[in-house]
Design a protein around this motif. Structure first.
Motif: not given
Length: 226
Positions: A142-145, A175-178, A189-192, A199-201
């Motif tokens: 989560e911190q890295r994402v 892209d986000i994973a990389g 999972r972190a973005m979900a 916090w995001i959409d």
């Protein structure tokens, strides 16, 4: 040239002197600017568009290590031709000014400010590589994402009337994973969770930051006893 992180330090007169050394190039979406393992012979000063920078892992997977935009420099930052470590792909219609390594060697001797700019960019690339490695070994997914999304917001964010920040770049989950040095599944999972927290959409290839301070707070170390 006034927008490029390499040449913006030059005066208008110096930029005019540099102009004959530059070659304009353009690509359509999906076209390669640089292939890893090739010797491009210089660097691309991005003028418009978005570029996905990728690297092949030891397992043969291609991961995204950066998203570049206007002002960024693509290719080996050196005054002699070097082998490219990363590949670069146009994500949309993209234009650049190509500066040959030999020309860069000539002009850095004439313009001390450009030599300092080149050194600064080289140091920034090394620092980013170190930060990625430290984050990969010590930070949570989560911190890295969150860090990846905040970095993209600094470069491509557009403030919206509702207070959110739209990332004006087409982002795939891989892209986000990389960028976060994790797997697609872990990044999803972190973005979900971030989406559930408000916090995001996000949707197909787009992300909007609704609560950037909450994402920033994830970067802070936990208090003792928590």
């Amino acid at each position: 040239m006034a927008r490029s992180s390499l040449t913006r330090v030059l005066s208008p007169t110096e930029r005019r002197e540099l102009d004959p050394h530059l070659s304009p190039l353009a690509w359509a979406a999906g076209d390669p600017l640089v292939f890893a393992g090739d010797v491009p012979g210089g660097v691309h000063l991005l003028m418009s568009g978005r570029v996905r920078v990728t690297r092949d892992t030891a397992e043969g997977h291609e991961i995204t290590v950066d998203i570049a935009g206007p002002g960024d420099v693509i290719g080996p930052l050196d005054t002699t031709p070097r082998t490219a470590v990363d590949s670069a792909w146009a994500m949309e219609t993209t234009c650049s000014l190509f500066l040959r390594a030999e020309s860069l060697a000539e002009i850095v001797s004439r313009f001390p400010a450009l030599a300092l700019s080149l050194l600064r960019l080289q140091e920034e690339r090394l620092a980013q590589a170190r930060e990625r490695e430290v984050a990969r070994t010590t930070g949570t997914v989560e911190q890295r994402v969150a860090a990846a999304l905040l970095a993209l917001a600094e470069k491509f964010g557009r403030d919206r009337p509702d207070g959110s920040v739209l990332l004006e770049v087409r982002l795939r989950r891989d892209d986000i994973a990389g960028l976060a040095s994790t797997t697609v599944e872990s990044a999803s999972r972190a973005m979900a969770r971030m989406k559930r927290e408000g916090w995001i959409d996000s949707g197909r290839e787009w992300v909007s930051l609704i609560d950037a301070p909450a994402l920033s707070a994830l970067q802070q170390p936990a208090e003792p006893g928590r």
